[in-house]
Motif scaffolding. Structure first.
Motif, mmCIF file in Angstrom:
data_model
loop_
_atom_site.group_PDB
_atom_site.id
_atom_site.type_symbol
_atom_site.label_atom_id
_atom_site.label_comp_id
_atom_site.label_asym_id
_atom_site.label_seq_id
_atom_site.Cartn_x
_atom_site.Cartn_y
_atom_site.Cartn_z
ATOM 1 N N MET A 1 -36.794 -48.611 1.914
ATOM 2 C CA MET A 1 -37.819 -47.716 2.666
ATOM 3 C C MET A 1 -38.093 -46.517 2.048
ATOM 4 O O MET A 1 -37.239 -46.185 1.396
ATOM 5 C CB MET A 1 -37.386 -47.892 4.137
ATOM 6 C CG MET A 1 -36.027 -46.938 4.345
ATOM 7 S SD MET A 1 -35.609 -47.389 6.054
ATOM 8 C CE MET A 1 -34.757 -49.135 5.925
ATOM 9 N N ASP A 2 -39.170 -45.988 2.410
ATOM 10 C CA ASP A 2 -39.352 -44.821 2.186
ATOM 11 C C ASP A 2 -38.543 -43.761 2.556
ATOM 12 O O ASP A 2 -37.823 -43.950 3.648
ATOM 13 C CB ASP A 2 -40.944 -44.508 2.689
ATOM 14 C CG ASP A 2 -41.245 -43.043 2.457
ATOM 15 O OD1 ASP A 2 -41.511 -42.781 1.317
ATOM 16 O OD2 ASP A 2 -41.312 -42.320 3.387
ATOM 17 N N ARG A 3 -38.509 -42.675 1.758
ATOM 18 C CA ARG A 3 -37.419 -41.533 2.315
ATOM 19 C C ARG A 3 -37.432 -40.974 3.593
ATOM 20 O O ARG A 3 -36.720 -41.002 4.333
ATOM 21 C CB ARG A 3 -37.346 -40.710 1.182
ATOM 22 C CG ARG A 3 -36.447 -39.632 1.485
ATOM 23 C CD ARG A 3 -35.984 -38.842 0.215
ATOM 24 N NE ARG A 3 -35.423 -39.496 -0.920
ATOM 25 C CZ ARG A 3 -35.405 -39.028 -1.932
ATOM 26 N NH1 ARG A 3 -36.071 -38.016 -2.366
ATOM 27 N NH2 ARG A 3 -34.968 -39.629 -2.850
ATOM 28 N N SER A 4 -38.564 -40.831 4.156
ATOM 29 C CA SER A 4 -38.526 -40.187 5.248
ATOM 30 C C SER A 4 -38.330 -41.143 6.259
ATOM 31 O O SER A 4 -37.795 -40.815 7.516
ATOM 32 C CB SER A 4 -39.894 -39.572 5.748
ATOM 33 O OG SER A 4 -40.814 -39.219 4.668
ATOM 34 N N LEU A 5 -38.815 -42.426 6.388
ATOM 35 C CA LEU A 5 -38.418 -43.457 7.149
ATOM 36 C C LEU A 5 -36.726 -43.518 7.292
ATOM 37 O O LEU A 5 -36.272 -43.626 8.302
ATOM 38 C CB LEU A 5 -38.972 -44.738 6.987
ATOM 39 C CG LEU A 5 -38.666 -45.995 7.961
ATOM 40 C CD1 LEU A 5 -39.005 -45.522 9.314
ATOM 41 C CD2 LEU A 5 -39.300 -47.137 7.315
ATOM 42 N N GLU B 1 -34.713 -41.279 6.384
ATOM 43 C CA GLU B 1 -34.205 -39.770 7.237
ATOM 44 C C GLU B 1 -34.321 -40.320 8.698
ATOM 45 O O GLU B 1 -33.350 -39.921 9.395
ATOM 46 C CB GLU B 1 -35.047 -38.884 6.864
ATOM 47 C CG GLU B 1 -34.850 -38.334 5.416
ATOM 48 C CD GLU B 1 -33.534 -37.541 5.340
ATOM 49 O OE1 GLU B 1 -32.866 -36.998 6.332
ATOM 50 O OE2 GLU B 1 -32.653 -37.454 4.086
ATOM 51 N N THR B 2 -35.375 -40.891 9.019
ATOM 52 C CA THR B 2 -35.668 -40.761 10.638
ATOM 53 C C THR B 2 -34.666 -42.010 11.039
ATOM 54 O O THR B 2 -34.037 -41.838 11.987
ATOM 55 C CB THR B 2 -36.862 -41.327 11.012
ATOM 56 O OG1 THR B 2 -37.844 -40.739 9.817
ATOM 57 C CG2 THR B 2 -37.375 -40.984 12.203
ATOM 58 N N ARG B 3 -34.448 -43.071 10.531
ATOM 59 C CA ARG B 3 -33.488 -44.293 10.959
ATOM 60 C C ARG B 3 -32.347 -43.687 10.909
ATOM 61 O O ARG B 3 -31.443 -44.170 11.636
ATOM 62 C CB ARG B 3 -34.213 -45.604 9.933
ATOM 63 C CG ARG B 3 -35.413 -46.203 10.707
ATOM 64 C CD ARG B 3 -35.530 -47.592 10.138
ATOM 65 N NE ARG B 3 -34.224 -48.493 10.508
ATOM 66 C CZ ARG B 3 -34.232 -48.927 11.637
ATOM 67 N NH1 ARG B 3 -35.096 -48.757 12.667
ATOM 68 N NH2 ARG B 3 -32.953 -49.538 11.846
ATOM 69 N N ARG C 1 -30.377 -41.087 9.155
ATOM 70 C CA ARG C 1 -29.810 -39.661 9.430
ATOM 71 C C ARG C 1 -30.092 -39.253 10.868
ATOM 72 O O ARG C 1 -29.010 -38.713 11.338
ATOM 73 C CB ARG C 1 -30.162 -38.706 8.451
ATOM 74 C CG ARG C 1 -29.134 -37.428 8.298
ATOM 75 C CD ARG C 1 -29.829 -36.152 7.728
ATOM 76 N NE ARG C 1 -30.204 -36.535 6.237
ATOM 77 C CZ ARG C 1 -29.184 -36.446 5.167
ATOM 78 N NH1 ARG C 1 -27.930 -36.075 5.512
ATOM 79 N NH2 ARG C 1 -29.523 -36.902 3.926
ATOM 80 N N GLN C 2 -31.016 -39.773 11.269
ATOM 81 C CA GLN C 2 -31.457 -39.375 12.755
ATOM 82 C C GLN C 2 -31.302 -40.423 13.586
ATOM 83 O O GLN C 2 -31.493 -40.169 14.864
ATOM 84 C CB GLN C 2 -32.955 -38.826 12.766
ATOM 85 C CG GLN C 2 -32.846 -37.290 12.153
ATOM 86 C CD GLN C 2 -34.335 -36.988 12.056
ATOM 87 O OE1 GLN C 2 -35.057 -36.976 12.924
ATOM 88 N NE2 GLN C 2 -34.762 -36.263 10.988
ATOM 89 N N GLU D 1 -29.591 -50.403 4.875
ATOM 90 C CA GLU D 1 -30.982 -49.688 4.588
ATOM 91 C C GLU D 1 -30.858 -48.448 3.604
ATOM 92 O O GLU D 1 -30.057 -47.665 3.778
ATOM 93 C CB GLU D 1 -31.196 -48.839 6.157
ATOM 94 C CG GLU D 1 -31.237 -50.267 7.204
ATOM 95 C CD GLU D 1 -31.613 -49.470 8.380
ATOM 96 O OE1 GLU D 1 -32.552 -48.378 8.569
ATOM 97 O OE2 GLU D 1 -31.527 -50.173 9.667
ATOM 98 N N ASP E 1 -20.380 -32.311 9.269
ATOM 99 C CA ASP E 1 -21.726 -32.359 9.565
ATOM 100 C C ASP E 1 -22.976 -33.630 9.501
ATOM 101 O O ASP E 1 -22.351 -34.824 9.259
ATOM 102 C CB ASP E 1 -22.675 -31.141 8.551
ATOM 103 C CG ASP E 1 -22.173 -31.731 7.022
ATOM 104 O OD1 ASP E 1 -22.095 -32.872 6.992
ATOM 105 O OD2 ASP E 1 -22.265 -31.012 6.145
ATOM 106 N N ALA E 2 -24.292 -33.423 9.458
ATOM 107 C CA ALA E 2 -24.961 -34.490 9.377
ATOM 108 C C ALA E 2 -24.989 -35.570 8.282
ATOM 109 O O ALA E 2 -25.356 -36.525 8.103
ATOM 110 C CB ALA E 2 -26.564 -33.888 9.731
ATOM 111 N N ASN E 3 -24.231 -34.924 7.266
ATOM 112 C CA ASN E 3 -24.265 -35.775 6.248
ATOM 113 C C ASN E 3 -23.250 -36.993 6.306
ATOM 114 O O ASN E 3 -23.094 -37.781 5.500
ATOM 115 C CB ASN E 3 -23.771 -34.964 4.868
ATOM 116 C CG ASN E 3 -25.015 -34.247 4.337
ATOM 117 O OD1 ASN E 3 -25.914 -34.762 4.254
ATOM 118 N ND2 ASN E 3 -24.961 -32.895 3.953
ATOM 119 N N ARG F 1 -20.035 -30.287 16.140
ATOM 120 C CA ARG F 1 -20.989 -29.117 16.003
ATOM 121 C C ARG F 1 -21.366 -28.735 17.231
ATOM 122 O O ARG F 1 -21.724 -27.567 17.655
ATOM 123 C CB ARG F 1 -22.287 -29.561 14.972
ATOM 124 C CG ARG F 1 -21.702 -29.813 13.802
ATOM 125 C CD ARG F 1 -22.589 -29.820 12.806
ATOM 126 N NE ARG F 1 -23.598 -30.996 13.090
ATOM 127 C CZ ARG F 1 -25.108 -31.039 13.551
ATOM 128 N NH1 ARG F 1 -25.729 -29.798 13.168
ATOM 129 N NH2 ARG F 1 -25.811 -31.922 13.850
#
Ligand SMILES: Nc1ncnc2c1ncn2[C@@H]1O[C@H](COP(=O)(O)OP(=O)(O)OP(=O)(O)O)[C@@H](O)[C@H]1O
Ligand SMILES: Nc1ncnc2c1ncn2[C@@H]1O[C@H](COP(=O)(O)OP(=O)(O)OP(=O)(O)O)[C@@H](O)[C@H]1O
Ligand SMILES: [Mg+2]
Ligand SMILES: [Mg+2]
Lengths: 568, 615, 396, 328
Positions: free
Chosen positions: B466-470, B472-474, B476-477, B435, B507-509, B521
């Motif tokens: 996919m679009d960046r926010s998607l 991020e959601t899929r 990173r989160q 992704e 971290d989340a990265n 964390r």
């Protein structure tokens, strides 16, 4: 270029016009020659489809597309010079200067020839302003004056109305006004009075006559009404199959016709002035004396322009129609005849009243309360022939589709059978089935009217409401068609509501006649009685204005005018 | 000493609009040694921002003024706003001294009162506080602040916090220099009882939102948006702030700026910075080619654009400078080691599996096609010149060998289907969906070439953009993705310690281990998962690193971490990032011609834009 | 036809009697066919006689054939990238080679390149190398493919005889892929999926617009409100939402297909309103009333009687929609939901071209795909125009 | 008539409500919220975002409220105080942002509309009257190029041309030196020099479409008997055509008037982005992408209102243009 004789303003010499069609070339006009003289009227009569309108249009270079002037000259006196219109380019300036200004044209189909989206006034004002340099208000004043002259009631209000608010006859008069607006030297009038009641017709012809006398206007009058010919013509030319078969002074034509077709024409005219012999009275025809259709207190008010302006197009109409009966409806133009017919079919919703129809099974139904579905079967049994044939034919359907459509939708025929049936219907109304694949616009006015009749007959109806169904037909075809209809009536016990301006036709065809005036049925009685011994003042005036097909006995001049009582 | 100032300011002084220079400078201004020469005053610095989106960019140009800042070579930190910064032996107590007489851009003194205000409101007031500012915490506990005098304060940590100075210098980390008490207190209810009324006037529901908006610490955009009324310590202050006008932003010299050059001229040299707001990078590219931009290394300086920029040098009257890469790799293949799917998780956690896939990559051809031959095959790692370099980490599994890859895979997933794709343990076709954030053009290009390589070893690899926010959601989160790709992560020095994302999941990265980093964390978190021993020991090492304050000691621990990373082989990559470039107008002087490219070392801010000048 | 002429005493011209309308064959001597044909035959007959329209039709057919046989027609595979030829300019096909002695010899070939890497400008510079001749042949063996996913073969219509030689008739893209081959493969998707959307919004727009205009009243009110809502609906978040909702396991083509359908679900409104406007004007025409009185159902009235009057407008709108749909992906791709690589379509090719680098240094990446779209669209347009003319009763 | 207008205005109220609700819902369709997108942008530049901070922000922004609460708060603010809410991304009240951009949008929209009509009407009429002529084919060809090449590529190309051969500052409506400067003759000149690209590009597809549609509809009308009547009056051909068939052929355009403004605001967004135009489109686009929901919602509400007014206007015009279309 040959000089024209002094009194000749326009001379057509050996004009031929061809239509190149898919399968063949149609020589619509062949070798036609005639001359228009100052202050004189040439009447062009002839069979429907013989090329009269095409000839007329060619004088202004507005023949429809595949049509082409194949040969001949159209010489127009232009000041000291002579112009050959046939050589002019259609859109050119000299041609435009001729259109409207030198030659005015009244189109045959008044209903479709006006723009649907402009007011009548603006269309006439424009015609005035193309050729004369006057300001808007002067032009408008003149427009109103013209409308008044052509007998449009309340001309100053009507000038601001749209075409669809005008009755057929009113549109025709508007078109006449438009043609006169440019003060033309030559007026070509293509059946200018077909939609007019005889009284109005007489007034209009009078108006034209006056203009002819005062301004030396020459006129080419195309008409089927031999009565009118007798009244106004100086010379007559008879056309058939694209040729002028006979030409001569009016008297000679009427009293010493040479050509068999001319004679046939005159014979038909005479025949139509008499009531059909041996016609069985309607009531006797029918075993059940119950009316097939009863109209009670029917009325229609058009009120878009506010209450004050509300127009009672049909006002409290009452009548019965018996099986096998022909009921004629006559009356002044704009008196609500068309509206009445449409109300019965509910294509216009009545404002009040009831219509009772007795179906085949004898059960009575109230037409005003029918649902859409029920209306559909009602429409199968009660057919309408439209006053404006052009508008009623789908421009994008071939004639075969148009006539075949009722058969197809009612599941009566398809494929080969459909084609055969359509061909039969076309032949019945005197059309050559070869035209089956043509579109409606490629027919003459009378041919289109017959297409409409054929369509109405396609379904074996019980009632036919015929709105000026034969107005565009020449007398010989007209009488044939009427005989055909009478024959069908006999066979199928059909009833007619026959709206017409032609008193002779009404008399020939109808059993009873209703006379309408300003939305009301003012008189209702036996046809013979109404035509010979009218009771009401209005009817009397109507009958008195019927032109006599004898140039030696011009009756129209002796007519008397009906002045409506003040309270009407 | 004698100080000098710009002519415009002289005019203002004589008109009485501002006090004379000596009253504006601190007693001990920071002396900057110009890179090439002492400059002259005047000129506009023409810049551009794309999209109006990320105002974090402004730290790069005008807003990098933390207490300590990074040195131009990123080897360490040097005092900036702070006159001195001392630490005790245990790395627990830091003593900071501010410059006496230093003033905000409106002339109001900058003192420890401002620090205290920040500590009380922004940092620890539960009503408005933002989490974050992790460097002010140790062992999860906030540090204590002691105000000694107007210029001196002490920060005391419960546990050693050796990275504190390095973290303070991070691009946008330090808030203590950005929190003017005299301006912000009007928005806070404790300082102004009418704060609620004021908030409503400004269109906010309560003083809380109003204070937050004014302080702007929730995110970088908020900090800069409409900030022209907020006093600052920066060399230039906004007169038209971003958001106040959507077409451009303008910053003007700060008459109270507290730095001077070696000859005593008050900095900055340039009068203004003008940012054009450009919506699309392509337009910015054209503008740059036209010479409308004085200095730019963001947005447009891609390998692909270099040739057009190169051709337009004469027309745009600019030249290039070099950006040394600080990233671990151009692209890292990240497999979700905490996948919700049992089988996949097991497979992905198998180091040999990842190694096999890495071996299946023809890195050189990727480099040739996408990077125009720039770069060299490498895994995400420390670059060779750096003392931390670890060869195993950098080179393992980089040799292209399809047969070997197949052989390795045959050990793990031997079965294949009729189309020759491998089947996983459950007999499903082994499909791996990568992704990808569609904005990353280089990834897309790389993947178009990579997918056939994976397919050649029987892996049904697929790419979904996919679009960046998607994304991020899929990614990173989320925990449901198979794999993804990303860049960043540091390739050396201080940066590697601060951002070790591919070496240890702190971290989340660390997207390869969403559950493990969470455990590190926040152990109590329901989604957290205890990592296996080898990862746990990595995390322990990182704790140790944080507790170390001397650079040599830090480096030692970092080396151990890197060796662990090499053994764990969490992620693999394609190539060492080639050096980047930026363009700079020929009229710009005092520009450092080679510098690191990073956000944390906010390129080019540590090279001191205040001493840039134009001829 | 017999014409009998008699001279009459008072008729100046001859007294003529004719016994039927005078018609003559189209060409001298040809028999007059009087057989009437059906309306469809009529239209078809007229269409066949329009040269431009027929040529356009042929091109459309050709495009579909290209799509069908893409694998065979393309000299290379669309995804094969050769790093050493990134941004290679188009080569010209030529028939003869000049030998060193000056004589020329027939040899169907393209010229090879000389490649230099410019490290500073970060690019490859290509110079046509006249000494390197790449012989080209028909029905040559090239990369292996499966025609329609079934028949494995290596034959290609055209290609370099030595398969490792470079042949980039229309140039290469930034990854060194053959633009010509990609264009050919792109035809398949562009000429199919995109057009589904056109068809769907056409149907929706016509049907709803007709109903709205024909019935008027509350039906109209409701449909108009729907139109207002749909047309004011923000599509961007809708796409973004969709992009998230569509399962990842779907292939990009499937996703795009769904998107196309949704585009059409939103794209019908303008046509619907235009159709409605015309219906409002036409529904009261006499010929409609006539058809109603003939017993036509309302459906028939709408579709058989009124709608044909809108033929021209609808055809125009459709031809206008075709290019919009073909290139829709390019703007959708801004949002990450257009077609995406590895799928190849004209839109995807154009996406690749949307940067200054291409415009400035590799215009062939922009020109060829655009030209493909333009040709397709013009063909549709001219064909539509021909159709219109054929259906026009006034046109002979 | 007045009754009709009144009725339509009444209809608008529930429609607007419905639209606001639907659009508010749709804005929230994409996964995540403003914060997600903010984090996305931040992490793009290499920053690290602390998840705990995100949780806190969620609370502050009220994203934890259920959907309907957020909606009601917003709509209530509009109704009670005319307050359209706060833009997260711009950190200011929404209303301030919207109106500023609307002005330039209006100017550009109207100018390009004007351009489209001025260019397309004569060409469309000409093409219809002289069907299949050389000029007709040429116009068709260029028109379709305008349609077939995506707007932004056209924009890029034109900008490149402007850069390469005219040496003009590209994008936007002013050269940088004039941004913010007061209006002067030089600035107007500069403005005009920048205007041609957007107008041509925004106009390109519109012009082509208008030409084709006009041509199609006009050809149908040209043979109607009423046109021949007008011709028979002796009117010059151009008057015949302009007054009669063109009026009827305009029906579809009038039907579409309702969209002109909303379309120009949102339809050419990508062009506006590429061209760096200070119009509403890019702002809305950003707001939608970054899920700055009050800004986006208000924008859409405004556009909806414009659409509604436009459609009412178009319906009235339709009746004016063609009296056969009447309303009861
Ligand atoms: N749609 C309409 N709106 C308003 N007024 C109308 C409408 N249709 C007809 N009228 C008016 O109603 C009256 C009756 O019209 P109608 O067509 O029934 O007359 P008619 O008797 O058929 O006349 P004609 O013999 O001239 O055809 C006329 O005055 C006409 O102006
Ligand atoms: N556009 C056309 N295409 C083909 N044939 C046509 C066209 N217009 C007219 N015709 C044919 O030309 C002939 C002459 O038509 P014209 O209209 O002149 O008849 P007319 O004498 O006016 O008849 P009517 O009295 O019925 O109006 C008719 O047979 C008609 O079918
Ligand atoms: Mg006629
Ligand atoms: Mg009538």
């Amino acid at each position: 270029m040959a000089d024209l004789p002094e009194d000749v303003v326009l001379s057509v010499e050996n004009l031929s016009i061809d239509f190149k069609l898919r399968t063949h070339v149609l020589h619509a006009v062949q070798n036609v020659s005639f001359q228009l003289k100052r202050g004189q009227t040439l009447c062009l009569v002839g069979e429907s489809g013989s090329g009269k309108s095409v000839t007329a249009r060619s004088l202004l270079q507005i023949v429809d597309r595949p049509g082409r002037i194949a040969d001949g000259k159209i010489l127009l006196r232009n000041g000291g010079e002579v112009t050959d219109i046939a050589t002019l380019f259609p859109g050119s300036r000299p041609m435009r200067a001729i259109r409207g200004r030198r030659i005015g044209l009244i189109f045959q189909e008044p209903m479709s020839s006006l723009s649907p989206v402009h007011t009548i006034g603006s269309q006439i004002i424009e015609a005035i302003r193309v050729h004369s340099d006057v300001d808007k208000s002067t032009a408008r004043a003149r427009t109103i004056d013209l409308l008044r002259q052509v007998e449009i009631p309340n001309p100053d209000q009507m000038a601001d109305r749209y075409t669809f608010e005008f009755s057929g006859g009113m549109r025709q008069r508007a078109l006449i006004a438009m043609a006169l607006a440019g003060n033309p030297d030559i007026l070509i009038a293509d059946e200018p009075t077909t939609a007019l009641d005889v009284t109005t017709q007489a007034e209009i012809l009078d108006l034209i006559k006056r203009l002819q006398v005062s301004r030396g206007m020459a006129m080419l009058l195309i008409t089927h009404d031999m009565g009118i010919v007798a009244e106004v013509a100086d010379e007559v030319a008879v056309m058939r199959f694209g040729r002028i078969v006979e030409r001569g002074p009016v008297d000679a034509i009427y009293h010493a016709a040479e050509h068999p077709y001319t004679r046939e024409l005159l014979a038909s005219t005479v025949k139509l002035t008499h009531h059909v012999e041996g016609k069985v009275p309607a009531v006797a025809l029918s075993a059940a004396p119950q009316p097939i259709l009863s109209v009670r207190n029917l009325s229609k008010i058009y009120g878009w322009h506010g209450k004050a302006n509300a127009l009672r197009a049909v006002d409290d109409a009452n009548f019965d129609l018996y099986p096998g009966e022909n009921l004629g409806i006559v009356g002044e133009s704009g008196s609500g005849k068309t509206t009445l017919g449409r109300l019965i079919l509910r294509t216009v919703e009545p404002t009040g009243g009831s219509i009772t129809y007795r179906g085949k099974d004898g059960g009575a139904i109230d037409v005003t309360t029918l649902t859409k579905r029920e209306l559909r079967s009602f429409h199968r049994e009660v057919r309408l022939i439209f006053q404006d044939p052009f508008a009623s034919l789908n421009p994008r359907m071939t004639v075969k589709e148009v006539i075949g459509d009722p058969l197809v939708v009612n599941g009566l025929a398809k494929g080969r059978a459909l084609e055969d049936r359509v061909a039969e219907l076309m032949r019945m109304v005197g059309l050559d089935p070869i035209g089956m694949e043509r579109y409606p616009h490629a027919f003459s006015g009378g041919q289109r009217q017959r297409i409409g009749i054929a369509r109405a007959l396609a379904l074996d109806p019980r009632i036919i409401i015929a709105d000026e169904a034969t107005s565009a037909l020449d007398v010989s075809i007209r009488s044939q068609i009427l005989d055909l209809l009478l024959d069908i009536r006999q066979r199928l016990n059909l009833s007619f509501i026959f709206i017409s301006h032609d008193i002779s036709v009404v008399r020939y065809f109808c059993d009873r006649v209703a006379v309408m005036h300003r939305g009301r049925i003012v008189e209702l009685g036996e046809a013979e009685q109404i035509c010979t011994a009218p009771q009401e003042a209005y009817t009397k005036s109507l009958i008195s204005a019927v032109p006599n097909p004898d140039p030696r006995n011009k009756r129209m001049l002796h007519r008397h005018r009906f002045v409506a009582p003040a309270n009407a | 000493a004698d100080f000098n100032e710009a002519d415009i300011l002289k005019d203002k002084v004589s008109s009485g609009a501002i006090p004379p220079l000596k009253d504006r400078l601190p007693e001990n201004p920071l002396v900057i040694k110009p890179v090439e020469s002492v400059g002259k005053y005047g000129g506009d610095w023409n810049m551009a921002l794309v999209g109006g989106g990320s105002l974090s960019m402004l730290f790069r140009y005008q807003a990098y003024e933390p207490l300590l800042r990074y040195t131009p070579d990123w080897s360490g930190v040097t005092p900036n706003v702070a006159e001195s910064f001392e630490v005790d032996a245990e790395s627990k107590v830091y003593t900071v001294r501010l410059r006496k007489g230093m003033k905000w851009s409106d002339g109001h003194p900058y003192t420890t009162a401002d620090i205290k205000f920040w500590y009380d409101t922004v940092f620890s007031d539960k009503r408005v506080a933002f989490v974050g500012q992790d460097h002010w915490k140790s062992g999860g506990k906030p540090a204590m602040l002691d105000i000694v005098d107007e210029q001196t304060f002490k920060v005391t940590f419960e546990k050693p916090n050796g990275l504190f100075p390095l973290q303070v210098a991070w691009a946008n980390a330090d808030q203590t220099t950005r929190c003017p008490k005299h301006y912000l207190e009007q928005f806070h209810i404790d300082y102004n009882p009418k704060a609620d009324e004021l908030a409503r006037q400004r269109g906010f529901e309560s003083w809380i939102a109003s204070f937050q908006a004014a302080a702007g610490f929730q995110d970088d955009n908020a900090f800069f948006l409409n900030s022209s009324k907020k006093p600052c310590l920066h060399a230039w202050m906004f007169i038209i702030a971003p958001g106040e006008n959507t077409e451009r932003a303008v910053a003007e010299r700060n008459p109270y700026y507290w730095k001077v050059d070696t000859e005593g001229n008050q900095l900055p040299y340039m009068d203004r910075i003008i940012y054009q707001m450009v919506a699309d990078p392509q337009v910015l590219l054209l503008k740059a080619m036209q010479g409308e931009v004085d200095l730019m290394d963001q947005y447009i300086a891609t390998p692909n654009n270099k040739s057009v920029l190169y051709d337009a040098r004469a027309q745009g009257d600019y030249d290039f400078y070099t950006l040394t890469s600080t990233e671990a790799n151009v692209m890292n293949f990240i497999f979700n080691l905490n996948h919700n799917d049992e089988t996949k998780r097991k497979l992905f956690r198998n180091k040999d599996f990842r190694g096999a896939l890495s071996t299946a990559l023809d890195r050189q051809s990727l480099i040739d096609a996408v990077l125009v031959g720039q770069g060299a095959p490498a895994q995400p790692s420390i670059k060779k010149e750096d003392p931390l370099y670890n060869e195993q980490l950098a080179t393992q599994f980089t040799a292209y060998d399809v047969d070997k890859a197949n052989a390795m895979l045959d050990q793990i997933v031997p079965k294949r289907d009729d189309q020759n794709f491998r089947l996983d343990e459950e007999g499903r076709r082994l499909t791996i969906i990568f992704e990808i954030d569609q904005a990353r053009a280089v990834f897309l290009d790389l993947f178009q070439l990579v997918i056939p390589m994976f397919q050649a070893v029987g892996i049904d690899a697929q790419m979904r953009t996919m679009d960046r926010s998607l994304w991020e959601t899929r990614v990173r989160q989320g925990r449901d993705f198979d794999a993804t790709a990303h860049q960043f992560g540091a390739n050396g020095g201080v940066a590697a310690m601060l951002d070790p994302r591919y070496y240890v999941p702190t971290d989340a990265n660390a997207m390869y281990a969403p559950a493990w980093q969470l455990w590190y964390r926040d152990r109590g978190n329901a989604n957290a998962e205890e990592p296996p021993v080898e990862t746990k020991s990595q995390l322990e090492l990182y704790d140790k690193l944080k507790a170390t304050s001397d650079p040599a000691g830090q480096r030692e621990v970092m080396k151990q971490i890197l060796q662990g990373a090499a053994d764990n082989f969490y992620v693999f990559g394609v190539s060492l990032p080639p050096d980047g470039y930026g363009i700079v107008k020929n009229s710009m002087k005092n520009i450092t011609r080679t510098m690191p490219n990073s956000f944390g070392w906010p390129t080019p801010a540590p090279t001191m834009p205040e001493q840039f000048y134009k001829v | 036809m017999s014409v009998r002429e008699t001279l009459g005493k008072h008729s100046e011209p001859s007294l003529i009697t004719v016994d039927g309308p005078s018609i003559s064959p189209l060409k001298e001597g040809r028999a007059i066919s009087t057989a009437a044909v059906g309306p469809w035959r009529l239209v078809a007959g007229k269409l066949v006689r329009q040269k431009v329209a027929m040529a356009a039709g042929a091109i459309i057919l050709l495009l579909y054939l290209v799509g069908l046989f893409a694998e065979f027609l393309a000299p290379a595979l669309p995804m094969t990238s050769r790093p050493q030829y990134t941004y290679a300019p188009p080569q010209g096909l030529s028939l003869f080679v000049t030998k060193p002695d000056g004589s020329s010899e027939f040899n169907f070939h393209v010229k090879g390149y000389k490649v230099e890497i410019d490290k500073v400008a970060l690019r490859r510079t290509f110079v046509v190398d006249d000494t390197k001749v790449v012989p080209v042949g028909f029905f040559v063996k090239g990369p292996l493919y499966r025609l329609w996913g079934l028949i494995p073969t290596e034959r290609h219509l055209i290609g370099p005889i030595n398969r490792s030689d470079p042949m980039y008739l229309l140039g290469a893209d930034r990854l060194g892929r053959d633009v010509f081959s990609r264009l050919i493969y792109g035809t398949r998707v562009s000429m199919s999926i995109g057009l589904v959307g056109v068809a769907m919004s056409l149907i929706l727009g016509v049907v709803l617009g007709s109903i709205s205009g024909f019935y008027g009243g509350w039906v109209d009110t409701v449909i108009q409100r729907i139109i207002e809502v749909v047309s004011a609906m923000p599509t961007i978040p809708l796409w973004l939402g969709l992009a998230a909702a569509i399962p990842l396991t779907w292939s990009p083509v499937n996703v795009y297909f769904v998107i196309t359908i949704i585009v059409s679900l939103l794209g019908w409104t303008s046509l619907a309103r235009e159709v409605r406007g015309r219906f409002l004007a036409l529904r009261s025409e006499d010929f409609v009333t006539a058809a109603r009185l003939d017993g036509s159902s309302e459906t028939r009235l709408i579709f058989r009687h009124i709608l044909p009057s809108l033929t021209s407008h609808i055809l125009a709108v459709v031809t206008l929609a075709v290019p919009t749909m073909i290139v829709a992906e390019t703007s959708l791709s801004f949002l990450g939901i257009g077609l995406k690589p590895p799928v190849v379509s004209w839109g995807v090719l154009l996406q690749d071209a949307q940067n200054i680098r291409t415009v400035a240094t590799a215009p062939w990446l922009l020109i060829w795909p655009s030209l493909a779209v333009v040709i397709a669209v013009l063909s549709f347009n001219f064909f539509g125009d021909g159709l219109r003319d054929a259906a026009d009763p006034y046109d002979n | 008539m007045l009754g009709y207008i009144f009725k339509r205005l009444l209809y608008m109220i529930p429609t607007l409500f419905g639209m606001s609700l639907i659009s508010f819902l749709i804005i929230q369709l994409p996964p995540g919220d403003y914060l997600t997108s903010m984090i996305a942008t931040m992490s793009d530049s290499g920053q690290t975002v602390d998840p705990a901070q995100i949780e806190r922000l969620k609370e502050i922004y009220g994203f934890d409220d259920p959907f309907y609460i957020q909606y009601l708060k917003w709509i209530w603010g509009i109704l009670s105080r005319g307050d359209f809410g706060h833009s997260f991304e711009w950190n200011q009240p929404v209303s301030g942002l919207i109106w500023v951009r609307m002005g330039s949008t209006l100017v550009i929209s109207l100018l390009s509309l004007l351009f489209v009509w001025i260019v397309a009407l004569p060409i469309g009429i000409y093409s219809a009257v002289r069907r299949q002529s050389l000029a007709d084919h040429v116009f068709t060809f260029f028109g379709f190029i305008g349609l077939a090449v995506p707007n932004f590529i056209l924009a890029l190309t034109l900008m490149y041309v402007a850069y390469k051969y005219l040496g003009q500052s590209v994008g936007g409506l002013n050269s940088p030196q004039y941004t913010g400067a007061p209006w002067s003759l030089a600035k107007i000149g500069d403005f005009l020099a920048h205007l041609w690209i957007p107008i041509i590009i925004i106009g390109a597809s519109g012009t082509a479409a208008l030409i084709r549609i006009l041509r199609a509809n006009l050809t149908d009308e040209l043979h109607k008997p009423y046109v021949i009547t007008a011709r028979a009056k002796g009117l010059p051909e151009y008057k015949v055509i302009l007054k009669y068939p063109v009026r009827i052929a305009l029906n579809p355009f009038v039907s579409a008037i309702g969209w002109v403004l909303p379309h120009l605001v949102s339809g050419v967004t990508i062009t506006a982005i590429v061209l760096n135009l200070p119009t509403a489109g890019p702002l809305l686009f950003r707001a939608l992408i970054s899920q700055d929901m009050y800004l986006a919602g208000s924008f859409i509400l405004l556009l909806s209102a414009l659409t509604l007014v436009g459609m009412l206007l178009s319906d009235l015009l339709l009746a004016l243009l063609d009296p056969r279309i009447r309303f009861n």
